[in-house]
Structures are given as C-alpha cells and as structure tokens.
Design an enzyme around this catalytic site. Structure first.
Site, short mmCIF file in Angstrom:
data_model
loop_
_atom_site.label_atom_id
_atom_site.label_comp_id
_atom_site.label_asym_id
_atom_site.label_seq_id
_atom_site.Cartn_x
_atom_site.Cartn_y
_atom_site.Cartn_z
N LEU A 42 0.85 -1.19 0.00
CA LEU A 42 0.00 0.00 0.00
C LEU A 42 0.89 1.24 0.00
CD1 LEU A 42 -2.77 -1.08 2.52
CD2 LEU A 42 -2.65 -1.46 0.05
N HIS A 43 0.36 2.30 -0.61
CA HIS A 43 1.17 3.51 -0.75
C HIS A 43 0.30 4.75 -0.73
CE1 HIS A 43 0.14 4.37 -5.02
NE2 HIS A 43 -0.16 3.08 -5.01
N ARG A 44 0.98 5.89 -0.50
CA ARG A 44 0.33 7.21 -0.52
C ARG A 44 1.12 8.10 -1.47
NH1 ARG A 44 0.10 7.79 4.45
NH2 ARG A 44 2.16 8.64 4.77
#
Length: 126
Positions: A42-44
C-alpha cells in the site's frame, strides 16, 4: 529530470514476500480491499502521476534500489492515475504480460525484499 511519480510505501501485505520472490510487486493505494491488501504494497502518492507515461528506460527507485523500465502496458499508466494500482514485473521483459502492467530490469529477490518496507519511497523519473 522529470519525476513522473513519487509515492511513499505505507504497508506491506503478509503475502507480498512470496510475490517479490518471483520479481512481482503489486502496488495499491491506501484503502485497498483487505483481500487485495494481503498481496499488495500500500502507498500514498506524494507527486504525480504525470499526464504522460514515463518512457521505457526511465528509472524506478525504491529507497536505494534502482531499475530501468523495460516495457509499459497500454493501460498501466491510466490505472496508476485512476486507482493507484499497478503490477511491476522485475523480469526485464520488453513486453508486458498484461496491458495494465509495467516491466522493469531484473532485480535480485533479496534486494527487492530488503527495499520494500513502510517508509520507503518509490520514484519513477527520467
């Protein structure tokens, strides 16, 4: 130098190591459904994605690790922009397995495993 995409890795699913062993990295934006989060990093997003896709030969860095993009599927960049999702195959392929994927130069599995951790930054630039 143009930065096409910059994103911070925030979580690593429990099944990610098995995929990384085969050179496959699945990125999904934070908030992915639990069944997808299990196999995803997961990433932002911090910057981008740009309107135009990066060219073959652009550099992808994850922390201290770097590789070159070797192929970009026809739908890959649109998926990155629309839902923050992409599969990156570190297989050196000059064609992608599917139109929504990206291929990059080969990276040894232990190096890939060491680079993928919360807090690392993934950047695509040329």
């Amino acid at each position: 130098m143009t930065t096409y995409y910059r994103t911070a890795l925030t979580a690593v699913g429990p099944d990610v190591a098995d995929l990384l062993d085969g050179g496959i990295l699945i990125l999904f934006a934070e908030g992915a459904p639990p069944e997808l989060a299990e196999v995803s990093v997961l990433h932002r997003v911090e910057q981008g994605p740009t309107a135009e896709a990066p060219p073959v030969g652009a550099t992808i860095t994850i922390g201290e690790l770097s590789a070159k993009l070797t192929a970009i599927g026809g739908y890959a960049w649109a998926k990155v922009a629309e839902i923050g999702h992409v599969v990156i195959n570190f297989d050196g392929g000059t064609e992608t397995n599917r139109p929504g994927e990206i291929s990059a130069s080969r990276v040894e599995a232990p190096d890939l495993l060491a680079a993928i951790k919360p807090g690392a930054v993934l950047t695509i630039s040329a």
